[in-house]
Design a protein around this motif. Structure first.
Motif, PDB file in Angstrom:
ATOM      1  N   UNK A 123       0.763  -1.241   0.000  1.00  0.00           N
ATOM      2  CA  UNK A 123       0.000   0.000   0.000  1.00  0.00           C
ATOM      3  C   UNK A 123       0.800   1.300   0.000  1.00  0.00           C
ATOM      4  N   UNK A 124       1.685   1.668  -0.855  1.00  0.00           N
ATOM      5  CA  UNK A 124       2.774   0.736  -1.078  1.00  0.00           C
ATOM      6  C   UNK A 124       3.888   0.967  -0.061  1.00  0.00           C
ATOM      7  N   UNK A 125       4.539  -0.107   0.289  1.00  0.00           N
ATOM      8  CA  UNK A 125       5.779  -0.048   1.068  1.00  0.00           C
ATOM      9  C   UNK A 125       6.943  -0.108   0.098  1.00  0.00           C
ATOM     10  N   UNK A 126       8.061   0.460   0.508  1.00  0.00           N
ATOM     11  CA  UNK A 126       9.266   0.461  -0.316  1.00  0.00           C
ATOM     12  C   UNK A 126      10.454  -0.038   0.499  1.00  0.00           C
ATOM     13  N   UNK A 127      11.296  -0.822  -0.121  1.00  0.00           N
ATOM     14  CA  UNK A 127      12.627  -1.113   0.398  1.00  0.00           C
ATOM     15  C   UNK A 127      13.597  -0.544  -0.622  1.00  0.00           C
ATOM     16  N   UNK A 128      14.313   0.516  -0.239  1.00  0.00           N
ATOM     17  CA  UNK A 128      15.141   1.240  -1.201  1.00  0.00           C
ATOM     18  C   UNK A 128      16.400   0.450  -1.532  1.00  0.00           C
ATOM     19  N   UNK A 129      17.126   0.915  -2.554  1.00  0.00           N
ATOM     20  CA  UNK A 129      18.388   0.270  -2.917  1.00  0.00           C
ATOM     21  C   UNK A 129      19.352   0.233  -1.732  1.00  0.00           C
ATOM     22  N   UNK A 130      19.269   1.231  -0.858  1.00  0.00           N
ATOM     23  CA  UNK A 130      20.170   1.297   0.292  1.00  0.00           C
ATOM     24  C   UNK A 130      19.606   0.617   1.525  1.00  0.00           C
ATOM     25  N   UNK A 135       6.930   4.043   3.560  1.00  0.00           N
ATOM     26  CA  UNK A 135       5.545   3.785   3.179  1.00  0.00           C
ATOM     27  C   UNK A 135       4.953   5.073   2.632  1.00  0.00           C
ATOM     28  N   UNK A 136       3.961   4.942   1.723  1.00  0.00           N
ATOM     29  CA  UNK A 136       3.354   6.123   1.098  1.00  0.00           C
ATOM     30  C   UNK A 136       1.904   6.324   1.538  1.00  0.00           C
ATOM     31  N   UNK A 137       1.038   5.286   1.411  1.00  0.00           N
ATOM     32  CA  UNK A 137      -0.385   5.408   1.745  1.00  0.00           C
ATOM     33  C   UNK A 137      -1.019   6.612   1.060  1.00  0.00           C
ATOM     34  N   UNK A 311      12.630   9.704   7.241  1.00  0.00           N
ATOM     35  CA  UNK A 311      12.496  10.191   8.606  1.00  0.00           C
ATOM     36  C   UNK A 311      11.664   9.171   9.366  1.00  0.00           C
ATOM     37  N   UNK A 312      11.992   8.896  10.628  1.00  0.00           N
ATOM     38  CA  UNK A 312      11.186   7.936  11.386  1.00  0.00           C
ATOM     39  C   UNK A 312       9.791   8.488  11.626  1.00  0.00           C
ATOM     40  N   UNK A 313       8.788   7.619  11.806  1.00  0.00           N
ATOM     41  CA  UNK A 313       7.441   8.120  12.100  1.00  0.00           C
ATOM     42  C   UNK A 313       7.423   8.796  13.465  1.00  0.00           C
ATOM     43  N   UNK A 314       6.549   9.796  13.659  1.00  0.00           N
ATOM     44  CA  UNK A 314       6.451  10.442  14.976  1.00  0.00           C
ATOM     45  C   UNK A 314       6.183   9.414  16.068  1.00  0.00           C
ATOM     46  N   UNK A 315       6.777   9.600  17.203  1.00  0.00           N
ATOM     47  CA  UNK A 315       6.648   8.649  18.302  1.00  0.00           C
ATOM     48  C   UNK A 315       5.188   8.427  18.652  1.00  0.00           C
ATOM     49  N   UNK A 316       4.791   7.168  18.701  1.00  0.00           N
ATOM     50  CA  UNK A 316       3.428   6.815  19.067  1.00  0.00           C
ATOM     51  C   UNK A 316       2.423   6.901  17.945  1.00  0.00           C
ATOM     52  N   UNK A 317       2.842   7.296  16.744  1.00  0.00           N
ATOM     53  CA  UNK A 317       1.883   7.479  15.653  1.00  0.00           C
ATOM     54  C   UNK A 317       1.512   6.177  14.959  1.00  0.00           C
ATOM     55  N   UNK A 324       9.410  -0.183  12.191  1.00  0.00           N
ATOM     56  CA  UNK A 324      10.553  -0.411  11.279  1.00  0.00           C
ATOM     57  C   UNK A 324      10.224  -0.243   9.800  1.00  0.00           C
ATOM     58  N   UNK A 325       8.930  -0.291   9.428  1.00  0.00           N
ATOM     59  CA  UNK A 325       8.582  -0.211   8.005  1.00  0.00           C
ATOM     60  C   UNK A 325       7.722   1.011   7.693  1.00  0.00           C
ATOM     61  N   UNK A 326       7.688   1.972   8.604  1.00  0.00           N
ATOM     62  CA  UNK A 326       6.821   3.139   8.426  1.00  0.00           C
ATOM     63  C   UNK A 326       7.602   4.432   8.320  1.00  0.00           C
ATOM     64  N   UNK A 327       8.835   4.351   7.809  1.00  0.00           N
ATOM     65  CA  UNK A 327       9.603   5.567   7.604  1.00  0.00           C
ATOM     66  C   UNK A 327       8.930   6.482   6.595  1.00  0.00           C
ATOM     67  N   UNK A 328       9.091   7.778   6.791  1.00  0.00           N
ATOM     68  CA  UNK A 328       8.537   8.760   5.853  1.00  0.00           C
ATOM     69  C   UNK A 328       9.595   9.069   4.801  1.00  0.00           C
ATOM     70  N   UNK A 329       9.299   8.793   3.540  1.00  0.00           N
ATOM     71  CA  UNK A 329      10.323   8.996   2.504  1.00  0.00           C
ATOM     72  C   UNK A 329      10.793  10.447   2.456  1.00  0.00           C
ATOM     73  N   UNK A 330      12.084  10.617   2.233  1.00  0.00           N
ATOM     74  CA  UNK A 330      12.600  11.966   2.001  1.00  0.00           C
ATOM     75  C   UNK A 330      13.637  11.891   0.889  1.00  0.00           C
ATOM     76  N   UNK A 331      13.807  13.001   0.200  1.00  0.00           N
ATOM     77  CA  UNK A 331      14.718  13.043  -0.925  1.00  0.00           C
ATOM     78  C   UNK A 331      14.089  13.824  -2.060  1.00  0.00           C
TER      79      UNK A 331
END
Length: 541
Positions: A123-130, A135-137, A311-317, A324-331
């Motif tokens: 939905x969709x999750x991503x595992x980057x090259x690095x 996650x996008x949602x 960026x990590x998700x806000x604490x408790x969100x 571990x799989x809910x990072x906010x994409x940046x770049x």
């Protein structure tokens, strides 16, 4: 063969291939040139001529052998023969390296490009090259890989962000375009699964009795559908990727190795770029490619550092399991695609797939369209699987899941789980209604009481249960990155209600907020809207 021939020109003097007679068909000409180059290389590294001719005959590379009309040279036709060829190539490369070392005083072969893997799924999750997990949602077309030459794009549908399509194009494809989509986007498709189009024309659409099909566009694309994972065709490294956590649909490797119902597709392009796709979890896709200068998109910048891609998700969100799989994409290049850069819009047939599902008509239209994608029999089956669900919103969400997944086992599991949740949530218990903002039976949003510091689902539910006996408290809702809101009936008077002050920050300012425009929700939380950044719980009084 051509790659080895090119890298070996400084030590192997190839014979002039010449031009075959004009009477030879183009495919026969290509075969003859391959045969001449392959034979010269084998002899140059010491292979006996008899063995050389025998091997080339097996591979269909000797002039006069039949190749069939719809197949590339038989290098990848049979698993055993392909493995023999790979072993021979490795042996040749070692021999070439030894000759190069002896003739030029120890000079080394040019370094091979660094290859990487990027996954997109769900939905969709991503595992980057690095190796970052994000996650996008969100409903949007997006860049997975943007570079000067290689373009890879993704298509997510509904506010859940269900991955429904991948497109590949750009200068490295000489501006040809390949699109692979979940077949529920194609109302003309006779069955669910995956649909592949090259320059707007269907390919791999007629598999044989074993579920296999192939397509070739010389020097640009080799595409294959297989019913199961084959080590001779597919990349074993895909099975070893880490998706961050174990998902309900099964292990990561099983998405590719357990004979997925829609088959497993591999698409090989120039520059070593490969795309492997199955229809598990809407779509599970892996891009393999070398690192390129200045690349960007949701697959990351491929600079070896995962920390600069999220960026990590806000604490408790989010629940601890999902952190571990809910990072906010940046770049760079994370915004939605413009129409002029959108590969899905290049041809009328692929544009129709994108537009047909309600682009520009809002989430309600897309949800309705997903139900329309069901056949009559499939919708009847879906209603049977979802019949235990009493809530209208959850019932429709169950039907949507079932139709989008084409009746796959994961969709049946979703229906069973949602039905069970309805059965066990009796009076006095907060019932989770899923992702979305709470609404009443007329889809009206509710007046809310805003807390200032309750940011986790656990804290929000705990406070809801604490005040649940007060008349007019109907439920609670929590947005990702936001604070808990109590959902209340308009008749509740906050000043006289006697609510205990919430822990961790008391009340927000202002406390009472009514929905903007339209009627307010009343009496009972019946379901959720389409904004999947929220979660909603209903009190069963």
């Amino acid at each position: 063969w051509l790659q080895v021939a090119w890298s070996s020109r400084h030590i192997v003097e190839l014979p002039e291939l010449g031009r075959p007679p004009r009477s030879m068909a183009p495919r026969a000409q290509t075969r003859q040139r391959w045969a001449d180059a392959a034979s010269a290389l084998l002899v140059a590294v010491g292979a006996p001529r008899a063995a050389t001719e025998s091997l080339l005959l097996q591979k269909g590379l000797v002039a006069g052998t039949s190749m069939g009309q719809d197949h590339a040279p038989g290098i990848m036709e049979l698993s055993r023969q392909v493995q023999d060829l790979k072993d021979l190539l490795m042996s040749m490369q070692r021999s070439i390296d030894e000759k190069a070392s002896s003739c030029c005083g120890g000079c080394a072969s040019p370094p091979r490009p660094r290859m990487g893997l990027c996954a997109a799924f769900g939905d969709p999750h991503f595992t980057t090259f690095d190796g970052a997990h994000t996650i996008l949602l969100r409903d949007m077309s997006m860049w997975l890989v943007k570079s000067a030459s290689v373009w890879v794009q993704g298509l997510a549908r509904t506010a859940y962000g269900n991955l429904m399509g991948i497109a590949v194009g750009g200068p490295f494809m000489e501006n040809h375009t390949l699109v692979i989509v979940n077949s529920t986007l194609d109302e003309s498709s006779p069955e669910t699964g995956l649909t592949v189009l090259f320059d707007g024309q269907p390919i791999l659409a007629n598999p044989d009795a074993k579920g296999n099909a192939e397509f070739e566009f010389p020097l640009l694309l080799w595409a294959a559908r297989r019913s199961d994972f084959s080590p001779s065709v597919h990349d074993r490294e895909i099975l070893d990727m880490s998706p961050g956590i174990e998902w309900d649909v099964g292990s990561w490797a099983s998405r590719f190795s357990d004979a997925p119902a829609a088959g497993i597709f591999v698409l090989k392009f120039p520059m070593g770029v490969e795309l492997t796709v199955t229809g598990v979890d809407f779509m599970s896709a892996v891009v393999k490619m070398p690192r390129l200068e200045a690349q960007s998109g949701y697959c990351g910048n491929f600079d070896g550092n995962a920390d600069d891609e999220f960026d990590p998700p806000p604490e408790g969100s989010v629940p601890p399991l999902l952190v571990p799989v809910s990072g906010r994409p940046k770049g760079e290049d994370l915004e939605p695609l413009s129409d002029d850069s959108n590969l899905f819009l290049r041809f009328p047939s692929t544009e129709a797939l994108v537009r047909r599902k309600g682009e520009g008509v809002g989430e309600a239209g897309r949800a309705e369209a997903s139900l329309q994608a069901c056949s009559e029999d499939q919708l009847t089956e879906a209603k049977g699987k979802c019949q235990e669900i009493r809530d209208v919103g959850m019932w429709r969400a169950c039907l949507e899941d079932y139709c989008l997944q084409g009746g796959a086992p994961v969709a049946r599991d979703m229906a069973a789980a949602e039905g069970l949740a309805e059965k066990v949530n009796t009076d006095g218990v907060a019932a989770p209604l899923g992702h979305g903002r709470c609404v009443d039976g007329n889809a009206a949003k509710f007046r809310v009481l805003r807390t200032a510091g309750l940011r986790s689902a656990e804290a929000c539910l705990g406070y809801l249960l604490e005040v649940s006996t007060i008349p007019g408290i109907l439920g609670a809702q929590l947005q990702v990155g936001g604070t808990c809101e109590l959902v209340v009936d308009p008749a509740l008077d906050f000043a006289s209600a006697g609510l205990a002050e919430p822990p961790e920050g008391a009340w927000a300012n202002p406390v009472v907020v009514s929905p903007s425009g339209g009627a307010e929700g009343v009496a009972f939380v019946a379901g959720v809207d389409d904004d999947r950044s929220w979660s909603c719980w209903r009190m069963n009084h």
